[in-house]
Design a protein around this motif. Structure first.
Motif, PDB file in Angstrom:
ATOM      1  N   GLU A  52      -3.605 -21.290  23.569  1.00 32.21           N
ATOM      2  CA  GLU A  52      -3.079 -20.207  22.751  1.00 32.21           C
ATOM      3  C   GLU A  52      -2.969 -18.989  23.658  1.00 32.21           C
ATOM      4  OE1 GLU A  52      -4.053 -17.673  18.774  1.00 32.21           O
ATOM      5  OE2 GLU A  52      -4.681 -19.752  18.839  1.00 32.21           O
ATOM      6  N   ILE A  53      -1.738 -18.577  23.891  1.00 37.64           N
ATOM      7  CA  ILE A  53      -1.464 -17.550  24.894  1.00 37.64           C
ATOM      8  C   ILE A  53      -0.742 -16.380  24.256  1.00 37.64           C
ATOM      9  CG2 ILE A  53      -0.261 -17.091  27.070  1.00 37.64           C
ATOM     10  CD1 ILE A  53      -0.551 -20.124  27.612  1.00 37.64           C
ATOM     11  N   TYR A  54      -1.129 -15.181  24.653  1.00 33.71           N
ATOM     12  CA  TYR A  54      -0.456 -13.975  24.182  1.00 33.71           C
ATOM     13  C   TYR A  54       0.823 -13.811  24.996  1.00 33.71           C
ATOM     14  CZ  TYR A  54       0.036  -9.266  22.351  1.00 33.71           C
ATOM     15  OH  TYR A  54       0.492  -8.148  21.693  1.00 33.71           O
ATOM     16  N   VAL A  55       1.959 -13.860  24.317  1.00 37.42           N
ATOM     17  CA  VAL A  55       3.260 -13.747  24.976  1.00 37.42           C
ATOM     18  C   VAL A  55       4.029 -12.571  24.386  1.00 37.42           C
ATOM     19  CG1 VAL A  55       3.427 -16.186  25.619  1.00 37.42           C
ATOM     20  CG2 VAL A  55       4.266 -15.440  23.400  1.00 37.42           C
ATOM     21  N   HIS A  56       4.969 -12.065  25.152  1.00 36.92           N
ATOM     22  CA  HIS A  56       5.709 -10.879  24.754  1.00 36.92           C
ATOM     23  C   HIS A  56       7.102 -11.148  24.202  1.00 36.92           C
ATOM     24  CE1 HIS A  56       2.548  -9.383  27.426  1.00 36.92           C
ATOM     25  NE2 HIS A  56       2.553  -8.365  26.579  1.00 36.92           N
ATOM     26  N   SER A  57       7.625 -12.357  24.429  1.00 42.26           N
ATOM     27  CA  SER A  57       8.986 -12.652  23.975  1.00 42.26           C
ATOM     28  C   SER A  57       9.229 -14.155  23.974  1.00 42.26           C
ATOM     29  CB  SER A  57      10.013 -11.988  24.896  1.00 42.26           C
ATOM     30  OG  SER A  57      10.018 -12.626  26.151  1.00 42.26           O
ATOM     31  N   CYS A  58      10.334 -14.538  23.340  1.00 40.80           N
ATOM     32  CA  CYS A  58      10.725 -15.944  23.344  1.00 40.80           C
ATOM     33  C   CYS A  58      11.049 -16.403  24.768  1.00 40.80           C
ATOM     34  CB  CYS A  58      11.893 -16.187  22.406  1.00 40.80           C
ATOM     35  SG  CYS A  58      13.419 -15.373  22.889  1.00 40.80           S
ATOM     36  N   ASP A  59      11.566 -15.500  25.583  1.00 42.53           N
ATOM     37  CA  ASP A  59      11.892 -15.871  26.960  1.00 42.53           C
ATOM     38  C   ASP A  59      10.644 -16.234  27.760  1.00 42.53           C
ATOM     39  OD1 ASP A  59      14.659 -15.579  26.643  1.00 42.53           O
ATOM     40  OD2 ASP A  59      14.528 -13.418  26.994  1.00 42.53           O
ATOM     41  N   GLU A  60       9.524 -15.602  27.454  1.00 42.30           N
ATOM     42  CA  GLU A  60       8.272 -15.948  28.114  1.00 42.30           C
ATOM     43  C   GLU A  60       7.811 -17.345  27.686  1.00 42.30           C
ATOM     44  OE1 GLU A  60       3.844 -14.006  28.836  1.00 42.30           O
ATOM     45  OE2 GLU A  60       5.372 -12.834  27.789  1.00 42.30           O
ATOM     46  N   VAL A  61       7.976 -17.669  26.406  1.00 38.69           N
ATOM     47  CA  VAL A  61       7.645 -19.007  25.906  1.00 38.69           C
ATOM     48  C   VAL A  61       8.505 -20.049  26.611  1.00 38.69           C
ATOM     49  CG1 VAL A  61       7.715 -20.532  23.879  1.00 38.69           C
ATOM     50  CG2 VAL A  61       6.852 -18.183  23.660  1.00 38.69           C
ATOM     51  N   TRP A 117       7.284 -10.723  18.045  1.00 37.07           N
ATOM     52  CA  TRP A 117       6.807 -10.501  19.410  1.00 37.07           C
ATOM     53  C   TRP A 117       6.258  -9.093  19.553  1.00 37.07           C
ATOM     54  CZ3 TRP A 117       6.809 -15.231  20.964  1.00 37.07           C
ATOM     55  CH2 TRP A 117       7.816 -16.091  20.587  1.00 37.07           C
ATOM     56  N   PRO A 118       5.233  -8.914  20.340  1.00 35.25           N
ATOM     57  CA  PRO A 118       4.403  -9.919  21.010  1.00 35.25           C
ATOM     58  C   PRO A 118       3.459 -10.601  20.017  1.00 35.25           C
ATOM     59  CG  PRO A 118       3.549  -7.740  21.477  1.00 35.25           C
ATOM     60  CD  PRO A 118       4.796  -7.549  20.642  1.00 35.25           C
ATOM     61  N   CYS A 119       2.994 -11.799  20.398  1.00 38.43           N
ATOM     62  CA  CYS A 119       2.083 -12.547  19.532  1.00 38.43           C
ATOM     63  C   CYS A 119       1.386 -13.641  20.342  1.00 38.43           C
ATOM     64  CB  CYS A 119       2.843 -13.168  18.366  1.00 38.43           C
ATOM     65  SG  CYS A 119       3.979 -14.486  18.836  1.00 38.43           S
TER      66      CYS A 119
END
Length: 88
Positions: free
Chosen positions: A63-72, A20-22
């Motif tokens: 395909e989304i840029y996320v900062h953490s598993c919690d955002e997913v 993360w981020p990815c």
């Protein structure tokens, strides 16, 4: 979306497989009548759509840029509230 009992396992799997981020790829199969509801949840993100041969469903890939598993997890939870959606 994962049940509460499996949420920790899902979170661990996400963390084990992503730095993360990815960019994270989400895929959903959505009943056509619910498509606008799902698209509204991803209004600012690029969406690829493929309609089923019957025309009853639409497969969405984002395909989304996320900062953490919690955002997913939060995104999966928002989409899982829409009736009939299948998360892949």
């Amino acid at each position: 979306m994962q049940e509460d009992g499996n949420l920790d396992s899902f979170r661990s799997a996400l963390n084990d497989n992503h730095d993360w981020p990815c960019h994270y790829t989400f895929k959903f199969i959505v009943p056509k009548k619910q498509s606008e509801t799902v698209l509204d949840l991803f209004a600012d993100d690029p969406v690829q759509a493929n309609e089923s041969s019957s025309g009853r469903f639409i497969a969405y890939t984002m395909e989304i840029y996320v900062h953490s598993c919690d955002e997913v997890i939060a995104l999966y939870q928002r989409v899982s509230a829409v009736p009939g959606v299948i998360s892949l």
